[in-house]
Design an enzyme around this catalytic site. Structure first.
Site, mmCIF file in Angstrom:
data_model
loop_
_atom_site.group_PDB
_atom_site.id
_atom_site.type_symbol
_atom_site.label_atom_id
_atom_site.label_comp_id
_atom_site.label_asym_id
_atom_site.label_seq_id
_atom_site.Cartn_x
_atom_site.Cartn_y
_atom_site.Cartn_z
ATOM 1 N N TRP A 1 24.370 -38.172 -36.768
ATOM 2 C CA TRP A 1 24.288 -37.818 -38.183
ATOM 3 C C TRP A 1 24.573 -36.337 -38.396
ATOM 4 C CZ3 TRP A 1 25.089 -41.763 -40.911
ATOM 5 C CH2 TRP A 1 24.626 -43.022 -40.500
ATOM 6 N N ASP B 1 18.313 -32.609 -43.206
ATOM 7 C CA ASP B 1 18.453 -34.053 -43.416
ATOM 8 C C ASP B 1 17.233 -34.694 -42.774
ATOM 9 O OD1 ASP B 1 18.979 -36.742 -43.391
ATOM 10 O OD2 ASP B 1 20.872 -36.599 -42.285
ATOM 11 N N LYS C 1 14.256 -45.607 -45.168
ATOM 12 C CA LYS C 1 13.471 -45.578 -43.932
ATOM 13 C C LYS C 1 11.976 -45.580 -44.268
ATOM 14 C CE LYS C 1 17.473 -44.365 -41.929
ATOM 15 N NZ LYS C 1 18.297 -45.207 -41.060
#
Length: 362
Positions: A103, A173, A197
């Site tokens: 990511w 992030d 999540k």
């Protein structure tokens, strides 16, 4: 109701059962409105209350000071890979990026489309099995911001500390570990997270941005890519994902009942510890992927001796009601995602399965 299984998916991930039950009760008509949240106008007073409740829940749980805005933006965390540099990387400036997984790689790839960026750390050479210690991070003195991913879901590594930017704005992030433990918001200039999540369902991202960053945004950005459009319009420059925002409020209420972030952090540490202990005590049958000082509490990754055995592990675990354990297609192996809402009972069921599988395949 159909039997619920143990869902180890990395996202969209397991939701708290009381939240799903409450949403089911209010699906057709939320109290006092005579209609579903999915049907009501986002400009209505009733939805205004829902939006305010969700924002207040996040602000309370994370202890977000008044000089930060909480925004609900569509496009997931992936859109933020572009929005961050579009808004914060002024012409002629540069930003620092720490890369500890896939990511982070995606984030820096997008940022390069909008300006100069520096990769000041990467653990790619060790297959993203570690994160840097704070004293390993050497920031550029003139960086517009420094960006990092606090938890990498694919490789299962997590920063055990909040990065200190030393005066340089820190952008994080936090998609896969936000709300899993207390953090010091004041160390961050901007935090963003896809909801699917720990925050709620897919379809919305939460952006927490300090007011002074809004003043740095250049004019001329398209409306839907400008943080000021969301900050100045209660996150509604267009029609937002009303149902997802409603569910975020319910998740925040549930987290309060768990003792807030301190309470859920203790549960998360306990779940992760027993699972890592099972891996470490297997005499090498199971092998953890991440360095021990960088192990994620959210995404536990491990390997077996060969791919055939891993395929059999996944097949048999699915038959036993343990779903979503196959590792990401880019790295293989096994991944158990045990976010906030994942029940402790499911972790112990997985450990029992692991013990039995190892006994039959030694």
């Amino acid at each position: 109701m159909n039997q619920r299984i143990f869902n180890f998916s990395s996202g969209p991930a397991v939701m708290p059962l009381p939240v799903l039950e409450r949403a089911r009760e209010e699906m057709l008509a939320i109290d006092g409105a005579g209609m579903s949240v999915m049907e009501m106008s986002h400009r209505s007073a009733r939805f205004g209350e829902i939006l305010e409740n969700s924002e207040a829940g996040l602000r309370s749980l994370l202890a977000v000071p008044a000089n930060y805005q909480i925004l609900f933006i569509q496009g997931g965390a992936s859109l933020q890979f572009s929005m961050v540099p579009m808004n914060l990387l002024a012409k002629g400036s540069s930003a620092d990026y720490l890369i500890t997984g896939a990511w982070g790689e995606k984030a820096i790839r997008e940022a390069k489309l909008f300006g100069q960026v520096k990769e000041i750390y990467s653990s790619a050479a060790v297959r993203f099995s570690r994160v840097p210690q704070q004293d390993e991070v050497s920031l550029s003195a003139d960086a517009a911001y420094v960006h990092y991913t606090s938890n990498e879901t694919i490789d299962g590594v997590e920063f055990p500390y909040d990065l200190d930017g030393g005066g340089i704005p820190v952008v994080c992030d936090a998609s896969s570990n936000i709300l899993s433990k207390p953090i010091d918001i004041n160390k961050f200039a901007l935090i963003y997270a896809g909801a699917q999540k720990n925050i709620g369902p897919s379809g919305v991202a939460v952006v927490i941005i300090r007011d002074d960053l809004l003043e740095r945004i250049p004019d001329g950005l398209a409306t839907m890519f400008d943080y000021r459009s969301f900050a100045g319009n209660d996150s509604m420059p267009n029609t937002p994902n009303t149902w997802a925002i409603y569910l975020i409020g319910l998740v925040c209420d549930w987290l309060m009942e768990q003792g807030g972030l301190a309470g859920i952090a203790e549960t998360n540490r306990r779940k992760a510890k027993v699972l890592y202990d099972a891996i470490d005590s297997s005499d090498g049958f199971y092998q953890g992927c991440a360095d021990r000082n960088a192990r994620s509490l959210m995404n536990v990754t491990f390997r077996l001796q060969n791919e055939d055995l891993e395929n059999e592990f996944v097949s048999q675990s699915e038959a036993a009601g343990l779903d979503g354990l196959r590792g990401h297609r880019s790295v293989g192996g096994i991944r158990a995602s045990i976010y906030n809402a994942f029940p402790e009972e499911g972790v112990h069921r997985l450990i029992d399965f692991m013990d039995g599988f190892a006994g039959k395949n030694v």
